[in-house]
Write an enzyme that holds these catalytic residues in place. Structure first.
Site, PDB file in Angstrom:
ATOM      1  CG  ASP A 163       7.161  -1.856  -7.145  1.00 50.92           C
ATOM      2  OD1 ASP A 163       6.834  -2.663  -6.264  1.00 50.92           O
ATOM      3  OD2 ASP A 163       7.940  -0.918  -6.927  1.00 50.92           O
ATOM      4  CD1 TRP A 165      11.195  -3.076  -5.828  1.00 54.82           C
ATOM      5  CD2 TRP A 165      12.511  -1.602  -4.757  1.00 54.82           C
ATOM      6  NE1 TRP A 165      11.729  -3.696  -4.723  1.00 54.82           N
ATOM      7  CE2 TRP A 165      12.531  -2.815  -4.052  1.00 54.82           C
ATOM      8  CE3 TRP A 165      13.252  -0.532  -4.270  1.00 54.82           C
ATOM      9  CZ2 TRP A 165      13.272  -2.988  -2.874  1.00 54.82           C
ATOM     10  CZ3 TRP A 165      13.986  -0.685  -3.094  1.00 54.82           C
ATOM     11  CH2 TRP A 165      13.993  -1.907  -2.413  1.00 54.82           C
ATOM     12  CG  ASP A 166       6.826   1.552  -9.937  1.00 52.91           C
ATOM     13  OD1 ASP A 166       7.616   1.335 -10.861  1.00 52.91           O
ATOM     14  OD2 ASP A 166       5.701   1.021  -9.867  1.00 52.91           O
ATOM     15  CB  ILE A 167       8.333   5.475  -4.741  1.00 49.96           C
ATOM     16  CG1 ILE A 167       6.801   5.393  -4.766  1.00 49.96           C
ATOM     17  CG2 ILE A 167       8.812   6.684  -3.939  1.00 49.96           C
ATOM     18  CD1 ILE A 167       6.176   5.100  -3.404  1.00 49.96           C
ATOM     19  N   GLY A 194      11.535   6.799  -9.723  1.00 46.72           N
ATOM     20  CA  GLY A 194      11.070   8.128 -10.127  1.00 46.72           C
ATOM     21  C   GLY A 194      11.917   9.226  -9.510  1.00 46.72           C
TER      22      GLY A 194
END
Lengths: 424, 424
Positions: A158, A187-189, A192
């Protein structure tokens, strides 16, 4: 390690999962993953009722020890992202271990007998027999989702994606020449949750057509696609205007932070003309603002004009807030219905026995082995007004025997696998 | 307004949508929404093949004019978040208008004839006949998703939720006493993608049980639930340690920004021991770092120790980078495989005819009415290696006639609705 006596019915099996009363009851997702995005995908599917089995190496995944940790050394981060999953510890460097994982994904019967199976989620492809190509040979209706850092398969996280895709150059104090990364791993969230959406779309398409799907997404593409959705990519190509860090100003409307006479810092966003006129009215600033409007030649009843003239507007409002207390400010803010909130730290949220959290039904007491008892949030989506409660994350290998018993492995075979160090 | 000659087959109808080759082909989603989260949900479902119909008031939704805008005055923001949808303009303050919307959601036949219908998405509930309760009377299998600001129905936007839920107090320069909001609307993005996940879970559950679902989510709960997933909520209750702004340091591992002799600022994240040892080796700093380790009494082969001692490590690495050029730095960084990326602004991404974007198949030329031609990203999820291309957003009422013709309204009736100002 617990081995069920022969003859007793297994409490849960890989093919007949308990009804968790969520809409995804009956789906089984096998997750070979680490860090934030893919575990969040798995946890989200669990919160909606799926049986999610996280595969880990013997001794646990590397992210099991990530900071922050409890006094006993358990990772609060890991336990937060893996709630409610079942955990299987297996040595995937051995073909025997990989065969177990492959059977868990693909089932040992026909695909017709196992409509909720053949769903896999991964963020690396170390072993060919566990890639899409390796698995689809066994189950042509496989739904398989893979996250990579970059589209070309290259690595990224991220913070590096943030750096390469623009937003840190717009974040932080207005006079700053140093970009500021956001602390939220946005961006990770997003990756996912895109993965969760994609897997469910794949499962839907499979029910309609019988055909599985190979889903891939790159963290960098998530950032770029969303930067485009928000207009930044078009603006940079079309406008020629270079934006810099904007402090806490909201782009495109009047919104920023202020501080009161008694030192409370808060955020205000004036979204509508109604908010605007009511706020000025409550503050007794109608005449002053009309005079300012004339002086600068603007019409503040337009959102874009309020944004353009945000400095002079902010100076006038800021002067008022600095002469009034937070309780006085709250009265005019609430009356105006302008959106507002005081800044709070995580320590503020935990203060007074976490009183602020306790007031929200999202939170419930959770007893997490290795951590203790604390208030934890459940899933944010409510279905038919039902709150998904927080659930403990599993210990390493907690469900190894239970999960493999569901594949039809008997206690002797499980004991042998433990003895040979194939499972833990 | 285009009216098809009577007798000709409609090109598309509300009940028989064209195959968009996505796994959600055949689903129709009616979106009554504005701003970021709910439009992003709708666009994401479109990118996966659903037919998404955005309902707007006559003249267009208020967010149609949001900044940034093109030279011709079209909102780049609105066009970015509403790609590929069909647009119906209707006066919902009139019961006749609301009946059309209700028919569009619920269909005019039986639910058995319309398995892809009865899916609605909203971020406000102004009219009772378009709420869940109002609609479910007509279609018991309704899948309905509603976003609110707060769980109690109160208003909030991303910036006020950021303020009230902790992260801005950890963002920005290390010595800052002023919280810094993130510019990425992370909670809006997450809420939109949770809504998409929830709707597909609801549709899945409906196919299994015949029963619809009422989905609700609050922007504030999204933030709190994800703060919990990442360990922040537990940490604040259990640790007693108050964190402050961390600059560009990554929490829990060694990662931060550096600058080279030739002025390139970049982000590095050393995730694994292998990265760490290779990086020191490439920089010729093995002996120096070993001496530092001894001096401070730490073992830098452990991730948590590298994080704890990040200042002294960062000083030593920073000195090296300041004495070397970006091209020299890139050699050691690439060899070490530590994650790294130079900071780029959106202007950097647009430079040289957007060369950086052009190299990524995510991007394609898009001709957007009211804006012109530019490079735009498609959807980030690839399915069976297929890139979802960018698509133009609709003009106000562009599909009003087409959508209503699909409900069986004939040209005379459509003309009357236009004349009476019910649709536009």
């Amino acid at each position: 390690m617990t081995i069920r006596p022969q003859g007793a019915a297994p409490a849960a099996s890989a093919n007949t999962v308990p009804d968790r009363h969520g809409p995804l009851s009956g789906l089984r997702v096998v997750e070979i993953s680490s860090y934030v995005a893919t575990p969040l995908c798995g946890m989200t599917l669990h919160q909606l009722g799926a049986d999610v089995i996280r595969i880990e190496p013997l001794g646990g995944a590397p992210d099991r020890t990530r900071l922050p940790r409890s006094a006993q050394g358990a990772s609060l981060y890991w336990n937060g992202l893996n709630q409610g999953k079942r955990a299987l510890a297996v040595d995937m460097s051995r073909s025997q271990g990989r065969e177990l994982v492959r059977d868990l994904i693909c089932g040992t019967g026909s695909s017709v007998d196992d409509p909720g199976g053949a769903i896999a989620l991964a963020n690396s492809e170390r072993y060919h027999d566990l890639t899409y190509d390796g698995l689809v040979e066994r189950r042509p209706d496989l739904v398989y989702a893979l996250l990579s850092g970059r589209r070309d398969g290259g690595s990224a996280v991220d913070y590096t994606v943030q750096a390469s895709t623009g937003f840190p150059t717009l974040t932080g104090p207005k006079d700053s020449v140093v970009p500021s990364n956001g602390v939220i791993p946005a961006w990770d969230i997003a990756a996912g949750l895109y993965l969760a959406t994609g897997i469910l779309a794949g499962v839907h398409g499979r029910r309609e057509t019988g055909r599985g799907r190979h889903l891939t997404i790159a963290l960098e593409d998530v950032a770029l696609s969303l930067a485009g959705a928000l207009g930044y990519i078009a603006e940079s190509q079309l406008s020629g205007v270079q934006r810099g860090p904007s402090g806490n100003d909201v782009f495109g409307t009047f919104g920023r932070d202020f501080i009161t006479a008694d030192g409370v810092r808060f955020m205000v966003v004036v979204l509508t003309d109604r908010h605007w006129h009511r706020l000025l009215d409550g503050m007794g600033l109608v005449d002053a603002m009309t005079a300012v409007e004339k002086a600068v030649g603007a019409d503040f009843s337009e959102e874009a004009e309020r944004y353009r003239c945000r400095q002079v507007i902010g100076a006038l409002l800021g002067d008022w807030f600095e002469r009034h207390s937070w309780s006085e400010a709250q009265v005019v803010l609430s009356t105006s219905r302008a959106l507002h909130a005081p800044y709070r730290s995580f320590d503020d949220l935990a203060a007074d026995g976490a009183a602020l959290l306790r007031a929200n039904p999202l939170f419930a007491e959770l007893e997490q082995p290795g951590v203790g008892r604390y208030l934890a949030p459940g899933g944010p989506l409510r279905i038919d007004d039902r709150q998904v409660p927080p659930a403990p994350a599993p210990r390493v290998g907690e469900h190894s025997d239970e999960v493999l018993a569901g594949l039809g492995l008997d206690p002797d075979r499980l004991a042998a696998l433990h003895r040979d160090g194939v499972i833990g």
